[in-house]
Design a protein around this motif. Structure first.
Motif, mmCIF file in Angstrom:
data_model
loop_
_atom_site.group_PDB
_atom_site.id
_atom_site.type_symbol
_atom_site.label_atom_id
_atom_site.label_comp_id
_atom_site.label_asym_id
_atom_site.label_seq_id
_atom_site.Cartn_x
_atom_site.Cartn_y
_atom_site.Cartn_z
ATOM 1 N N PRO A 173 21.611 70.301 73.521
ATOM 2 C CA PRO A 173 22.853 70.591 74.019
ATOM 3 C C PRO A 173 23.332 71.352 73.287
ATOM 4 O O PRO A 173 24.356 72.775 73.224
ATOM 5 C CB PRO A 173 23.782 69.518 74.719
ATOM 6 C CG PRO A 173 23.087 68.580 74.952
ATOM 7 C CD PRO A 173 22.528 68.595 74.479
ATOM 8 N N GLY A 174 24.143 70.792 72.483
ATOM 9 C CA GLY A 174 24.828 71.929 71.538
ATOM 10 C C GLY A 174 24.139 73.261 70.587
ATOM 11 O O GLY A 174 24.293 74.554 70.353
ATOM 12 N N VAL A 175 22.677 72.903 70.188
ATOM 13 C CA VAL A 175 21.370 74.409 69.904
ATOM 14 C C VAL A 175 21.424 74.910 71.118
ATOM 15 O O VAL A 175 21.329 76.021 70.743
ATOM 16 C CB VAL A 175 20.593 73.686 69.532
ATOM 17 C CG1 VAL A 175 19.305 74.746 68.779
ATOM 18 C CG2 VAL A 175 21.119 72.743 67.720
ATOM 19 N N ARG A 176 21.108 74.175 72.543
ATOM 20 C CA ARG A 176 20.654 75.043 73.554
ATOM 21 C C ARG A 176 22.289 76.187 73.713
ATOM 22 O O ARG A 176 22.414 77.915 73.884
ATOM 23 C CB ARG A 176 20.543 74.415 74.805
ATOM 24 C CG ARG A 176 19.649 74.030 74.916
ATOM 25 C CD ARG A 176 19.203 73.568 76.230
ATOM 26 N NE ARG A 176 19.978 72.222 76.874
ATOM 27 C CZ ARG A 176 19.579 71.434 76.440
ATOM 28 N NH1 ARG A 176 18.786 70.910 75.991
ATOM 29 N NH2 ARG A 176 20.545 69.889 77.170
ATOM 30 N N LEU A 177 23.504 75.929 73.218
ATOM 31 C CA LEU A 177 24.669 75.978 73.776
ATOM 32 C C LEU A 177 24.731 77.587 72.829
ATOM 33 O O LEU A 177 25.140 78.163 73.038
ATOM 34 C CB LEU A 177 26.213 75.138 73.536
ATOM 35 C CG LEU A 177 27.419 75.708 74.059
ATOM 36 C CD1 LEU A 177 26.392 76.136 76.330
ATOM 37 C CD2 LEU A 177 28.133 74.657 74.584
ATOM 38 N N SER B 257 24.780 82.865 71.248
ATOM 39 C CA SER B 257 23.832 84.905 71.023
ATOM 40 C C SER B 257 23.641 85.406 72.243
ATOM 41 O O SER B 257 23.712 86.942 71.956
ATOM 42 C CB SER B 257 22.810 83.863 69.871
ATOM 43 O OG SER B 257 22.387 84.948 69.040
ATOM 44 N N GLU B 258 23.101 85.496 73.423
ATOM 45 C CA GLU B 258 22.410 86.307 74.352
ATOM 46 C C GLU B 258 23.699 86.979 74.518
ATOM 47 O O GLU B 258 23.838 87.640 75.202
ATOM 48 C CB GLU B 258 22.259 85.371 75.145
ATOM 49 C CG GLU B 258 20.333 85.181 74.632
ATOM 50 C CD GLU B 258 20.069 83.398 76.123
ATOM 51 O OE1 GLU B 258 21.071 83.306 77.128
ATOM 52 O OE2 GLU B 258 18.719 83.257 75.808
ATOM 53 N N LEU B 259 24.702 86.282 74.821
ATOM 54 C CA LEU B 259 26.285 86.766 75.810
ATOM 55 C C LEU B 259 26.556 87.781 75.237
ATOM 56 O O LEU B 259 27.846 88.489 74.978
ATOM 57 C CB LEU B 259 27.234 85.724 76.684
ATOM 58 C CG LEU B 259 26.189 85.179 77.314
ATOM 59 C CD1 LEU B 259 27.704 84.120 77.585
ATOM 60 C CD2 LEU B 259 26.094 85.076 78.608
ATOM 61 N N GLY B 260 26.782 87.682 73.726
ATOM 62 C CA GLY B 260 27.192 88.568 72.662
ATOM 63 C C GLY B 260 28.472 88.399 72.025
ATOM 64 O O GLY B 260 29.173 88.732 71.232
#
Length: 219
Positions: free
Chosen positions: A38-42, A47-50
């Motif tokens: 879960p941490g790595v996915r978050l 990063s995607e959200l800027g």
């Protein structure tokens, strides 16, 4: 989901690993490893959200008083999380007392130099606010006294900037000593879900809530 205002620096307090294990009738030590994915996915979502920077609570100097099998398990989990984050291309820095035997040896390189990457990730391992503040006092004593304006620059966590949003999983409503200087003006959002069961949508809800907050920094 589009956001008109994205926090520059967010922090995660991933709580509830032991309670998660208790609910499933497994050893408490086995709950920590379930929080890595879960941490790595978050981080990838941030990063995607800027979002530019993320600070994550790994474990504290107080946590090492827990049973030895649990201490060994969360030290391993923090090490794997850091290595996976660095491999994924994130700029990882370990913040904590690296002079202590409780500091994971594999994370020593991250304590002295940030890895290369786009999203800055600060992982707090073997950290305590007392240790952080004492480093500033000790630095001031060796330089003729502590000046208020110089305290943050002398903190052991001085590389970590002001935090905009703190998100805590597991339902607890406390900072637990997490970077108190940097959190002085942070907004605080609590998620009831235990960390290993966390979902990206919950963090998106936190960001939607953040849009509605009046950020004044005391002004």
């Amino acid at each position: 989901m589009n956001f008109t205002r994205v926090p520059r620096h967010v922090s995660f307090i991933p709580d509830g690993n032991r309670r998660w294990a208790d609910e499933r009738g497994i050893e408490r030590r086995d709950g920590y490893a379930r929080g890595i994915d879960p941490g790595v996915r978050l981080l990838a979502l941030c990063s995607e959200l800027g979002i530019e920077e993320v600070s994550v609570y790994g474990f504290t100097k107080e946590n090492v008083r827990r049973p030895p099998d649990q201490v060994a398990a969360f030290r391993v989990a923090c090490t794997e999380f850091a290595l996976r984050a660095a491999t994924a291309g994130f700029a990882v820095r370990a913040i904590g007392d690296s002079n202590s035997p409780m500091f994971p040896p594999a994370l020593i390189p991250f304590a002295t130099k940030r890895s290369d990457g786009n999203l800055r990730v600060n992982l707090l391992v073997n950290y305590s606010w007392q240790w952080d503040l004492f480093s500033a006092i000790e630095h001031g004593a060796s330089n003729g006294g502590v000046k208020y304006s110089a305290v943050t620059k002398a903190l052991a966590s001085s590389e970590v900037p002001r935090i905009d949003l703190v998100v805590r999983w597991g339902g607890r409503r406390r900072l637990s000593g997490f970077l108190p200087m940097q959190c002085a003006y942070a907004d605080f959002y609590v998620i009831e879900t235990l960390w290993p069961d966390s979902k990206p949508e919950e963090f998106l809800d936190a960001l939607a809530w953040y849009q509605r907050q009046d950020v004044t920094l005391g002004g």
